[in-house]
Design a protein around this motif. Structure first.
Motif, PDB file in Angstrom:
ATOM      1  N   ILE A 133      48.080  33.385   1.925  1.00  0.00           N
ATOM      2  CA  ILE A 133      47.583  32.518   0.793  1.00  0.00           C
ATOM      3  C   ILE A 133      48.011  33.218  -0.609  1.00  0.00           C
ATOM      4  O   ILE A 133      47.485  34.491  -0.709  1.00  0.00           O
ATOM      5  N   THR A 134      48.985  32.578  -1.216  1.00  0.00           N
ATOM      6  CA  THR A 134      49.274  33.394  -2.630  1.00  0.00           C
ATOM      7  C   THR A 134      49.038  32.437  -3.686  1.00  0.00           C
ATOM      8  O   THR A 134      48.249  31.118  -3.444  1.00  0.00           O
ATOM      9  N   THR A 135      49.442  32.661  -4.804  1.00  0.00           N
ATOM     10  CA  THR A 135      49.223  31.839  -6.050  1.00  0.00           C
ATOM     11  C   THR A 135      49.952  30.805  -6.265  1.00  0.00           C
ATOM     12  O   THR A 135      49.640  30.119  -7.097  1.00  0.00           O
ATOM     13  N   THR A 136      50.964  30.743  -5.550  1.00  0.00           N
ATOM     14  CA  THR A 136      52.144  29.403  -5.619  1.00  0.00           C
ATOM     15  C   THR A 136      52.459  28.975  -4.216  1.00  0.00           C
ATOM     16  O   THR A 136      52.410  29.621  -3.396  1.00  0.00           O
ATOM     17  N   LYS A 137      52.949  27.778  -4.373  1.00  0.00           N
ATOM     18  CA  LYS A 137      53.180  27.049  -3.035  1.00  0.00           C
ATOM     19  C   LYS A 137      54.512  27.698  -2.529  1.00  0.00           C
ATOM     20  O   LYS A 137      54.755  28.064  -1.380  1.00  0.00           O
ATOM     21  N   ARG A 138      55.567  27.975  -3.510  1.00  0.00           N
ATOM     22  CA  ARG A 138      56.719  28.425  -3.220  1.00  0.00           C
ATOM     23  C   ARG A 138      56.689  30.109  -2.673  1.00  0.00           C
ATOM     24  O   ARG A 138      57.016  30.639  -1.565  1.00  0.00           O
ATOM     25  N   GLY A 139      55.588  30.497  -3.293  1.00  0.00           N
ATOM     26  CA  GLY A 139      55.409  32.063  -2.786  1.00  0.00           C
ATOM     27  C   GLY A 139      54.632  31.928  -1.487  1.00  0.00           C
ATOM     28  O   GLY A 139      54.911  33.021  -0.589  1.00  0.00           O
ATOM     29  N   SER A 140      53.856  30.973  -1.164  1.00  0.00           N
ATOM     30  CA  SER A 140      53.195  31.077   0.202  1.00  0.00           C
ATOM     31  C   SER A 140      53.970  30.849   1.168  1.00  0.00           C
ATOM     32  O   SER A 140      54.049  31.275   2.248  1.00  0.00           O
ATOM     33  N   LEU A 141      55.040  29.925   0.972  1.00  0.00           N
ATOM     34  CA  LEU A 141      56.180  29.552   1.957  1.00  0.00           C
ATOM     35  C   LEU A 141      56.874  30.557   2.515  1.00  0.00           C
ATOM     36  O   LEU A 141      57.252  30.836   3.584  1.00  0.00           O
ATOM     37  N   THR A 142      57.647  31.450   1.298  1.00  0.00           N
ATOM     38  CA  THR A 142      58.389  32.328   1.412  1.00  0.00           C
ATOM     39  C   THR A 142      57.502  33.575   2.310  1.00  0.00           C
ATOM     40  O   THR A 142      58.182  34.281   3.020  1.00  0.00           O
ATOM     41  N   VAL A 143      56.510  33.901   1.854  1.00  0.00           N
ATOM     42  CA  VAL A 143      55.736  35.015   2.470  1.00  0.00           C
ATOM     43  C   VAL A 143      55.492  34.810   4.071  1.00  0.00           C
ATOM     44  O   VAL A 143      55.610  35.556   4.983  1.00  0.00           O
ATOM     45  N   SER A 144      55.093  33.498   4.233  1.00  0.00           N
ATOM     46  CA  SER A 144      54.820  32.877   5.560  1.00  0.00           C
ATOM     47  C   SER A 144      56.129  33.218   6.441  1.00  0.00           C
ATOM     48  O   SER A 144      56.032  33.631   7.510  1.00  0.00           O
ATOM     49  N   ILE A 145      57.266  32.891   5.872  1.00  0.00           N
ATOM     50  CA  ILE A 145      58.666  32.596   6.685  1.00  0.00           C
ATOM     51  C   ILE A 145      58.751  34.281   6.829  1.00  0.00           C
ATOM     52  O   ILE A 145      59.297  34.616   8.254  1.00  0.00           O
ATOM     53  N   GLU A 146      58.649  35.123   6.058  1.00  0.00           N
ATOM     54  CA  GLU A 146      58.924  36.381   6.112  1.00  0.00           C
ATOM     55  C   GLU A 146      58.029  37.104   7.406  1.00  0.00           C
ATOM     56  O   GLU A 146      58.545  37.926   8.128  1.00  0.00           O
ATOM     57  N   ARG A 147      56.573  36.709   7.299  1.00  0.00           N
ATOM     58  CA  ARG A 147      55.659  37.144   8.358  1.00  0.00           C
ATOM     59  C   ARG A 147      56.050  36.790   9.679  1.00  0.00           C
ATOM     60  O   ARG A 147      56.175  37.595  10.748  1.00  0.00           O
ATOM     61  N   LEU A 148      56.647  35.553   9.588  1.00  0.00           N
ATOM     62  CA  LEU A 148      57.043  34.840  11.029  1.00  0.00           C
ATOM     63  C   LEU A 148      58.089  35.637  11.714  1.00  0.00           C
ATOM     64  O   LEU A 148      58.186  35.912  12.757  1.00  0.00           O
ATOM     65  N   VAL A 149      59.327  35.733  10.629  1.00  0.00           N
ATOM     66  CA  VAL A 149      60.339  36.469  11.097  1.00  0.00           C
ATOM     67  C   VAL A 149      60.233  37.920  11.580  1.00  0.00           C
ATOM     68  O   VAL A 149      60.620  38.376  12.445  1.00  0.00           O
ATOM     69  N   SER A 150      59.208  38.710  10.728  1.00  0.00           N
ATOM     70  CA  SER A 150      59.031  39.999  11.287  1.00  0.00           C
ATOM     71  C   SER A 150      58.246  40.336  12.358  1.00  0.00           C
ATOM     72  O   SER A 150      58.261  41.040  13.210  1.00  0.00           O
ATOM     73  N   CYS A 151      57.184  39.177  12.588  1.00  0.00           N
ATOM     74  CA  CYS A 151      56.480  39.170  14.006  1.00  0.00           C
ATOM     75  C   CYS A 151      57.406  39.172  15.163  1.00  0.00           C
ATOM     76  O   CYS A 151      57.107  39.625  16.158  1.00  0.00           O
ATOM     77  N   VAL A 152      58.139  38.024  14.988  1.00  0.00           N
ATOM     78  CA  VAL A 152      59.125  37.904  16.149  1.00  0.00           C
ATOM     79  C   VAL A 152      60.174  39.087  16.371  1.00  0.00           C
ATOM     80  O   VAL A 152      60.288  39.396  17.565  1.00  0.00           O
ATOM     81  N   ILE A 153      60.697  39.846  15.440  1.00  0.00           N
ATOM     82  CA  ILE A 153      61.326  40.943  15.412  1.00  0.00           C
ATOM     83  C   ILE A 153      60.400  42.146  16.086  1.00  0.00           C
ATOM     84  O   ILE A 153      60.931  42.455  17.324  1.00  0.00           O
ATOM     85  N   GLY A 154      59.245  42.121  15.788  1.00  0.00           N
ATOM     86  CA  GLY A 154      58.351  43.129  16.326  1.00  0.00           C
ATOM     87  C   GLY A 154      58.036  43.038  17.766  1.00  0.00           C
ATOM     88  O   GLY A 154      58.050  43.968  18.556  1.00  0.00           O
ATOM     89  N   LEU A 155      57.764  41.588  18.104  1.00  0.00           N
ATOM     90  CA  LEU A 155      57.408  41.265  19.452  1.00  0.00           C
ATOM     91  C   LEU A 155      58.789  41.526  20.390  1.00  0.00           C
ATOM     92  O   LEU A 155      58.471  42.130  21.477  1.00  0.00           O
ATOM     93  N   GLY A 156      59.973  41.380  19.696  1.00  0.00           N
ATOM     94  CA  GLY A 156      61.120  41.579  20.626  1.00  0.00           C
ATOM     95  C   GLY A 156      61.449  42.983  20.896  1.00  0.00           C
ATOM     96  O   GLY A 156      61.641  43.417  22.035  1.00  0.00           O
ATOM     97  N   VAL A 157      61.368  43.784  19.904  1.00  0.00           N
ATOM     98  CA  VAL A 157      61.541  45.171  20.017  1.00  0.00           C
ATOM     99  C   VAL A 157      60.288  45.942  20.662  1.00  0.00           C
ATOM    100  O   VAL A 157      60.647  46.780  21.681  1.00  0.00           O
ATOM    101  N   ALA A 158      59.135  45.424  20.607  1.00  0.00           N
ATOM    102  CA  ALA A 158      57.976  46.136  21.153  1.00  0.00           C
ATOM    103  C   ALA A 158      58.145  45.651  22.747  1.00  0.00           C
ATOM    104  O   ALA A 158      57.869  46.706  23.765  1.00  0.00           O
TER     105      ALA A 158
END
Length: 338
Positions: free
Chosen positions: A43-68
């Protein structure tokens, strides 16, 4: 001690976190509390900011799960595997432009370490936590209060400050020293700085349109404000007995009355050319003092021309110009009635 208050973002974060945890717990997911943590982070201060950070977290989590999954199965569930995991997953996340998701990914992959195994069920559990946390955050961020009314008020206040500055310049050219403290300069600088940030956040709260009118408006005024500041020392150097100074004062009074979102630069540029021609046709300076005054007059005219050209390049929004102009007229009537 600061005033205690609960803002809309705090309220959304509290409600969104509770909903995420409730859904994850209802689905009997392991580590369900992590869904709430992800919501807080997304949850951020803007809609676009929230969407962008959500996509980043999703991508990073998938990468982390795969490598782990690879390292834990190959090296085992030990500190060495954890070190190797982060040595690889963090650069991969950065390379994927998902650096802001590294903290979230770290929480998720350590669940695998805690479980001591990798399976389809564990992957489904972690993905469900991620999607619940991100999904609820995005839903909560669908509502963002509009800044348009606040920006319109900032616009009116800034124009009042500009108007006052021109009035005081004109008064000095007519009467010399006065009791003006120049407070409008600090007021205008503060309004511009805050309004630009507010306008940028407003842009990021629109997915389907780029409504950047207010941002460009305050950028335009920022450039004009620099001109107003540069004129000040030259205004104070002109002797009020100079006839051209009085004519320039009349011109500045007109500029003061014309400060608005609309574009009247063409008329004032024409009037400016007339003043330049008149000064050029004056007798040559006979003393150093007259030469300095003539130089100051030309410099001021040059800066005013720059001020007007900045405005001429600005494209006003007809709908907003009409609205702001109406509010400005109401303010002027109120001042006259006082």
């Amino acid at each position: 001690m600061g005033r205690f208050r609960i803002g809309y973002r705090t309220l959304k974060t509290a409600v969104g976190t509770a909903i995420s945890v409730y859904i994850a717990q209802l689905l009997q997911l392991d580590y369900y509390i992590s869904a709430g943590v992800i919501t807080i982070l997304c949850i951020t201060t803007t809609k676009r900011g929230s969407l962008t950070v959500s996509i980043e977290r999703l991508v990073s989590c998938v990468i982390g799960l795969g490598v782990a999954s690879v390292f834990f199965e190959l090296i085992g569930y030990n500190p060495v595997a954890v070190a190797m995991l982060f040595l690889i997953s963090i650069p991969l996340s950065v390379a994927a432009n998902a650096a802001r998701g590294i903290v979230t990914s770290s929480v998720i992959v350590l669940h695998l370490y805690t479980e001591g195994q990798v399976s389809a069920g564990i992957w489904m559990n972690e993905l469900a936590i991620i999607f619940i946390g991100i999904g609820v955050a995005l839903i909560m961020n669908l509502y963002m209060p509009s800044s348009e009314k606040s920006l319109a008020q900032d616009q009116l206040s800034l124009e009042d400050a500009f108007r006052k500055i021109w009035e005081e310049y004109a008064n000095y050219l007519r009467f010399g020293d006065n009791i003006w403290d120049g407070g409008e300069f600090s007021e205008a600088a503060k309004i511009i700085d805050e309004a630009k940030g507010k306008a940028l956040r407003d842009i990021d709260n629109h997915f389907l349109r780029d409504d950047d009118y207010f941002y460009h408006y305050f950028r335009m005024r920022e450039k004009q404000f620099s001109v107003l500041e540069s004129i000040l020392p030259f205004i104070s150097s002109i002797d009020q007995s100079v006839p051209q100074g009085h004519k320039m004062a009349d011109y500045m009074d007109e500029l003061s009355d014309a400060v608005s979102p609309g574009n009247t630069a063409g008329y004032f540029l024409y009037r400016l050319d007339e003043m330049k021609l008149e000064i050029q046709q004056m007798e040559l300076p006979k003393t150093r003092h007259e030469f300095e005054i003539r130089s100051s007059l030309f410099y001021i005219l040059y800066e005013i021309e720059e001020y007007l050209l900045i405005k001429k390049m600005f494209k006003p929004d007809p709908k907003r110009t009409h609205t702001i102009s109406g509010k400005r007229l109401n303010r002027q009537k109120a001042r006259r009635n006082k």
